[in-house]
Design an enzyme around this catalytic site. Sequence first.
Site, PDB file in Angstrom:
ATOM      1  N   ILE A  35       0.816  -1.200   0.000  1.00 43.15           N
ATOM      2  CA  ILE A  35       0.000   0.000   0.000  1.00 43.15           C
ATOM      3  C   ILE A  35       0.855   1.258   0.000  1.00 43.15           C
ATOM      4  CG2 ILE A  35      -1.895  -1.127   1.192  1.00 43.15           C
ATOM      5  CD1 ILE A  35      -1.147   0.375   3.688  1.00 43.15           C
ATOM      6  N   PHE A  73      -5.019   8.164   0.203  1.00 46.58           N
ATOM      7  CA  PHE A  73      -5.701   7.319   1.176  1.00 46.58           C
ATOM      8  C   PHE A  73      -4.755   6.230   1.671  1.00 46.58           C
ATOM      9  CE2 PHE A  73      -6.281   4.338  -2.296  1.00 46.58           C
ATOM     10  CZ  PHE A  73      -6.299   3.114  -1.668  1.00 46.58           C
ATOM     11  N   CYS A  74      -3.791   5.817   0.831  1.00 45.32           N
ATOM     12  CA  CYS A  74      -2.818   4.800   1.253  1.00 45.32           C
ATOM     13  C   CYS A  74      -1.979   5.317   2.412  1.00 45.32           C
ATOM     14  CB  CYS A  74      -1.915   4.423   0.086  1.00 45.32           C
ATOM     15  SG  CYS A  74      -2.752   3.494  -1.215  1.00 45.32           S
ATOM     16  N   ASP A  75      -1.552   6.579   2.304  1.00 44.50           N
ATOM     17  CA  ASP A  75      -0.747   7.162   3.375  1.00 44.50           C
ATOM     18  C   ASP A  75      -1.564   7.277   4.662  1.00 44.50           C
ATOM     19  OD1 ASP A  75       1.569   7.568   1.784  1.00 44.50           O
ATOM     20  OD2 ASP A  75       0.614   9.319   0.878  1.00 44.50           O
ATOM     21  N   LEU A 126      -2.057   3.881   6.139  1.00 44.78           N
ATOM     22  CA  LEU A 126      -0.802   3.433   6.735  1.00 44.78           C
ATOM     23  C   LEU A 126      -0.629   4.023   8.129  1.00 44.78           C
ATOM     24  CD1 LEU A 126       1.905   1.965   6.554  1.00 44.78           C
ATOM     25  CD2 LEU A 126       2.856   3.994   5.449  1.00 44.78           C
TER      26      LEU A 126
END
EC number: 3.4.22.-
Length: 400
Positions: free
Chosen positions: A6, A33-35, A38
């Site tokens: 991700i 949104f991945c950050d 995470l």
Amino acid sequence: MQTSNITNYERNDSSWMSTVKSTTEVSWNKLSFCDVLLKIITFGIYSPHETLAEKYSEKKLMDSFSPSLSQDKMDGEFAHANIDGISIRLCLNKGICSVFYLDGDKIQSTQLSSKEYNNLLSSLPPKQFNLGKVHTITAPVSGNFKTHKPAPEVIETAINCCTSIIPNDDYFSVKDTDFNSVWHDIYRDIRASDSNSTKIYFNNIEIPLKLIADLINELGINEFIDSKKELQMLSYNQVNKIINSNFPQQDLCFQTEKLLFTSLFQDPAFISALTSAFWQSLHITSSSVEHIYAQIMSENIENRLNFMPEQRVINNCGHIIKINAVVPKNDTAISASGGRAYEVSSSILPSHITCNGVGINKIETSYLVHAGTLPSSEGLRNAIPPESRQVSFAIISPDV
């Protein structure tokens, strides 16, 4: 996290964590949104590492997730969302949680560690997510319940609204244990209980504790009972004597209850269901409760709960037992015998947390007692599967 699809960061590189921490310096609305995801699985949505603006963005992302329908859960999917046109799925398979998402025309997946999985669960919105037969969770939230209802009812309401499943593999292993203590357990509980600490229901009808006390006395359950003894069922005359001593004989208002209890008290499966619900080994020990609570506090959950050490809560323990009559459709032995099976839910709700509310650990066991189950160590041992236990944690803010 076992893989790191991700993000473009390497999990095993020391720069991975520093990169996560450094994202707080980036304009939050520019993070993908991945950050954001995470950061959520790394710290949890309620971590003190987060600013209010960051928590708001994280909450907005997590609020996008909805429980998956049963037909969607072939691979263990329990939640899904569509964020910025990207489909995200959360799956739990064989105890391992994975995040699936579309990257272009490819499906990428990431396996979460146990801690990351717990952070993810605690950040889900307050909706019910079904994680299979063992785990059905409601994401934990703090609640303020302004009500004049009795404390046990308030506690039960709050438990249902504010729970977090805690893995039980390390605390509940009953595969190699027996029910040798069960008679002493019910004797101690009933003898020590009052109307505020133990509640017993059959099909939502409360059974008076004095009636139960007279029943176990007539069954020969006392402090000297042989732990290996198989209880002998009572005759109609014995049961009738117990019923008449607890209900006015001429009062027709109690006629339905008298007939019901007369029938139940002569049924070995009901006696098995009732007595087994008190078995101490179904429930977590106080030392384990303290250990779990310490773990929760060490992971900064106190930030969410507005932890205030100077305020104390008096220890209390409520025992709620619910027994419901069921007749499984496909159990020919039951239908042929004409007997009844019973579904048992036994919950202990100890409150012992130091905070600005009341901390509750709900220790719940649910199982089926088949028709004809004899009230003996062997019969009870066969009736209750070891995987049925679950522990949950909740906070109730006091009525002010």
